[in-house]
Design a protein around this motif. Structure first.
Motif, PDB file in Angstrom:
ATOM      1  N   VAL A 209      -0.451  -8.642  14.308  1.00  0.00           N
ATOM      2  CA  VAL A 209      -0.678  -8.144  13.667  1.00  0.00           C
ATOM      3  C   VAL A 209      -1.543  -6.450  13.294  1.00  0.00           C
ATOM      4  O   VAL A 209      -1.061  -5.873  12.323  1.00  0.00           O
ATOM      5  N   ALA A 210      -1.897  -6.002  14.384  1.00  0.00           N
ATOM      6  CA  ALA A 210      -2.213  -5.163  14.824  1.00  0.00           C
ATOM      7  C   ALA A 210      -1.294  -3.922  14.861  1.00  0.00           C
ATOM      8  O   ALA A 210      -1.225  -3.155  13.936  1.00  0.00           O
ATOM      9  N   ARG A 211      -0.031  -4.840  15.401  1.00  0.00           N
ATOM     10  CA  ARG A 211       1.753  -3.820  15.251  1.00  0.00           C
ATOM     11  C   ARG A 211       1.654  -3.952  14.433  1.00  0.00           C
ATOM     12  O   ARG A 211       2.281  -2.510  13.655  1.00  0.00           O
ATOM     13  N   VAL A 212       1.367  -4.667  12.921  1.00  0.00           N
ATOM     14  CA  VAL A 212       2.003  -4.635  11.510  1.00  0.00           C
ATOM     15  C   VAL A 212       1.120  -3.250  10.855  1.00  0.00           C
ATOM     16  O   VAL A 212       2.142  -2.662  10.186  1.00  0.00           O
ATOM     17  N   GLU A 213       0.096  -3.504  11.638  1.00  0.00           N
ATOM     18  CA  GLU A 213      -1.241  -2.241  10.432  1.00  0.00           C
ATOM     19  C   GLU A 213      -0.229  -0.270  10.949  1.00  0.00           C
ATOM     20  O   GLU A 213      -0.157  -0.041  10.276  1.00  0.00           O
ATOM     21  N   ALA A 214      -0.122  -0.921  12.008  1.00  0.00           N
ATOM     22  CA  ALA A 214       0.501   0.647  12.683  1.00  0.00           C
ATOM     23  C   ALA A 214       1.874   1.200  11.669  1.00  0.00           C
ATOM     24  O   ALA A 214       2.248   2.433  11.682  1.00  0.00           O
ATOM     25  N   PHE A 215       2.784  -0.294  11.570  1.00  0.00           N
ATOM     26  CA  PHE A 215       3.466   0.305  10.501  1.00  0.00           C
ATOM     27  C   PHE A 215       3.976   0.029   9.173  1.00  0.00           C
ATOM     28  O   PHE A 215       4.632   1.034   8.997  1.00  0.00           O
ATOM     29  N   ALA A 216       2.653  -0.194   9.294  1.00  0.00           N
ATOM     30  CA  ALA A 216       2.453  -0.079   6.993  1.00  0.00           C
ATOM     31  C   ALA A 216       1.906   1.281   6.844  1.00  0.00           C
ATOM     32  O   ALA A 216       2.217   2.360   6.191  1.00  0.00           O
ATOM     33  N   ASP A 217       1.098   1.675   8.497  1.00  0.00           N
ATOM     34  CA  ASP A 217       0.879   3.627   8.326  1.00  0.00           C
ATOM     35  C   ASP A 217       1.743   3.712   8.400  1.00  0.00           C
ATOM     36  O   ASP A 217       1.710   5.238   7.756  1.00  0.00           O
ATOM     37  N   TYR A 218       2.266   3.912   9.147  1.00  0.00           N
ATOM     38  CA  TYR A 218       3.805   4.585   9.336  1.00  0.00           C
ATOM     39  C   TYR A 218       4.752   4.138   7.197  1.00  0.00           C
ATOM     40  O   TYR A 218       5.299   6.030   7.187  1.00  0.00           O
ATOM     41  N   GLU A 219       4.620   3.987   6.912  1.00  0.00           N
ATOM     42  CA  GLU A 219       4.543   4.045   5.944  1.00  0.00           C
ATOM     43  C   GLU A 219       4.774   4.807   4.849  1.00  0.00           C
ATOM     44  O   GLU A 219       5.124   4.993   4.398  1.00  0.00           O
ATOM     45  N   GLN A 220       3.044   5.031   4.476  1.00  0.00           N
ATOM     46  CA  GLN A 220       2.239   5.483   4.142  1.00  0.00           C
ATOM     47  C   GLN A 220       2.909   6.880   4.911  1.00  0.00           C
ATOM     48  O   GLN A 220       2.609   7.643   3.205  1.00  0.00           O
ATOM     49  N   ILE A 221       2.748   6.929   5.955  1.00  0.00           N
ATOM     50  CA  ILE A 221       3.391   8.289   6.389  1.00  0.00           C
ATOM     51  C   ILE A 221       4.847   9.134   5.479  1.00  0.00           C
ATOM     52  O   ILE A 221       5.283   9.754   4.446  1.00  0.00           O
ATOM     53  N   VAL A 222       5.312   8.396   5.396  1.00  0.00           N
ATOM     54  CA  VAL A 222       6.954   8.104   4.904  1.00  0.00           C
ATOM     55  C   VAL A 222       6.505   8.618   3.913  1.00  0.00           C
ATOM     56  O   VAL A 222       7.374   9.752   2.194  1.00  0.00           O
ATOM     57  N   ALA A 223       5.687   7.902   2.703  1.00  0.00           N
ATOM     58  CA  ALA A 223       5.668   8.158   1.266  1.00  0.00           C
ATOM     59  C   ALA A 223       4.619   9.097   0.878  1.00  0.00           C
ATOM     60  O   ALA A 223       5.624   9.380  -0.001  1.00  0.00           O
ATOM     61  N   ARG A 224       4.209   9.856   2.006  1.00  0.00           N
ATOM     62  CA  ARG A 224       2.741  11.226   1.606  1.00  0.00           C
ATOM     63  C   ARG A 224       4.716  12.219   1.782  1.00  0.00           C
ATOM     64  O   ARG A 224       4.362  13.220   1.034  1.00  0.00           O
ATOM     65  N   ILE A 225       5.588  12.039   2.943  1.00  0.00           N
ATOM     66  CA  ILE A 225       6.317  12.848   2.881  1.00  0.00           C
ATOM     67  C   ILE A 225       7.225  12.724   1.453  1.00  0.00           C
ATOM     68  O   ILE A 225       8.067  13.755   1.048  1.00  0.00           O
ATOM     69  N   GLN A 226       7.061  11.507   0.910  1.00  0.00           N
ATOM     70  CA  GLN A 226       8.456  11.164  -0.711  1.00  0.00           C
ATOM     71  C   GLN A 226       7.351  11.997  -1.316  1.00  0.00           C
ATOM     72  O   GLN A 226       7.738  12.904  -2.244  1.00  0.00           O
ATOM     73  N   GLN A 227       6.381  12.172  -1.809  1.00  0.00           N
ATOM     74  CA  GLN A 227       5.222  12.437  -2.474  1.00  0.00           C
ATOM     75  C   GLN A 227       5.823  14.555  -1.950  1.00  0.00           C
ATOM     76  O   GLN A 227       6.025  15.398  -3.551  1.00  0.00           O
ATOM     77  N   ARG A 228       5.464  14.739  -1.528  1.00  0.00           N
ATOM     78  CA  ARG A 228       5.361  16.292  -0.782  1.00  0.00           C
ATOM     79  C   ARG A 228       7.310  16.712  -1.659  1.00  0.00           C
ATOM     80  O   ARG A 228       7.443  18.022  -2.301  1.00  0.00           O
ATOM     81  N   GLN A 229       7.684  15.844  -1.205  1.00  0.00           N
ATOM     82  CA  GLN A 229       9.445  16.009  -1.542  1.00  0.00           C
ATOM     83  C   GLN A 229       9.610  16.790  -2.972  1.00  0.00           C
ATOM     84  O   GLN A 229      10.500  17.608  -3.221  1.00  0.00           O
TER      85      GLN A 229
END
Length: 291
Positions: A209-229
């Motif tokens: 579960v901790a690994r999935v949470e880290a994966f989800a944090d990565y998704e949030q970073i990609v989402a923020r990059i998308q917002q900036r783009q």
């Protein structure tokens, strides 16, 4: 005689050095052993890891299996809440037919998607597939930024790794089964073994579960990059609007408005003169001509 005395002296010094080194080594060994024991005691008090190097130890609790069941329910509730929290941060339009979901189901062993979502371990696999699908659907994921900086995660590999580990834990939980019953349920060794293995498997699930949470944090970073783009694209699009040109045009429009307004005022004055003076005079002239 002098040679003999020197030889005896050398032997005595050598023996003394050997004894001194032996004493020092023994002292250091004892010190490090005590440090390791103290560290182990601290870890045990913190509960950092349920893995024990010793054999199963019987619990001193009056109802060890009941206590274990309560702990396992709490741990499962925490894992369930964590997965739900991750899912709540993802877009609603999850593609249930995406390749990542299909890959996760295939590793899990097939079956119905609803059963996967409702399973105590399968929910981890489902959440992982949701995160991977969300990352892949961001247009920014196609940017070479992630490759240039070597920060692109292998989405399929992450799904496969977590799903494989989860499927293995599911099988081991099935092997462990429910709490021992009958004469096994009162056997201290059986209870201690069941308790230890249950906690180890629960600890491993927490790690997934901790690994999935880290994966989800990565998704949030990609989402923020998308917002900036998207923000940059918007700024680039509206930059075609020339503010200075519009300021000049607005000033011209204001001047034209003033000119038209002045003309309207003059027209009103002229109309008033015509209506009050010229029009009656014109009527009298018409009557004179008629006479």
């Amino acid at each position: 005689m002098v040679f003999v005395a020197v030889a005896v002296f050398v032997v005595v010094v050598a023996v003394a050095l050997v004894l001194l080194m032996s004493t020092a080594i023994g002292a250091f060994s004892a010190m490090f052993s005590e440090m390791r024991a103290d560290s182990a005691r601290r870890r045990a008090r913190r509960g950092d890891s349920p893995v024990s190097t010793a054999g199963p130890v019987a619990s001193t609790s009056a109802d060890p299996l009941g206590e274990l069941a309560d702990d396992m329910r709490l741990a499962q509730a925490r894992r369930w809440a964590s997965c739900r929290s991750v899912q709540s941060r993802l877009p609603d339009q999850t593609n249930e037919t995406s390749g990542y979901v299909a890959r996760a189901l295939d590793i899990w062993g097939g079956g119905d998607l609803d059963r996967l979502r409702g399973d105590r371990v399968g929910q981890i696999v489902w959440t992982t597939a949701m995160v991977a699908d969300s990352v892949a659907r961001h247009p920014a994921w196609k940017l070479d930024f992630f490759d240039r900086h070597a920060v692109r995660v292998d989405l399929d590999g992450e799904v496969a790794s977590i799903a494989t580990a989860a499927a293995g834990l599911r099988d081991q939980l099935d092997i462990l089964g429910d709490s021992p019953k009958g004469h096994l349920g009162v056997d201290d060794e059986v209870i201690a073994t069941f308790t230890e293995k249950s906690r180890v498997l629960s600890w491993r699930l927490d790690g997934l579960v901790a690994r999935v949470e880290a994966f989800a944090d990565y998704e949030q970073i990609v989402a923020r990059i998308q917002q900036r783009q998207e923000k940059q694209a918007w700024l680039d699009r509206v930059s075609a609007i020339d503010e200075f040109e519009h300021v000049v045009d607005a000033e011209w429009d204001r001047a034209e408005s003033d000119r038209v307004r002045n003309m309207a005022g003059e027209s009103e004055v002229l109309a008033s003169i015509y209506l009050h003076e010229i029009a009656p005079l014109a009527k009298s002239l018409k009557r004179s001509d008629a006479a």
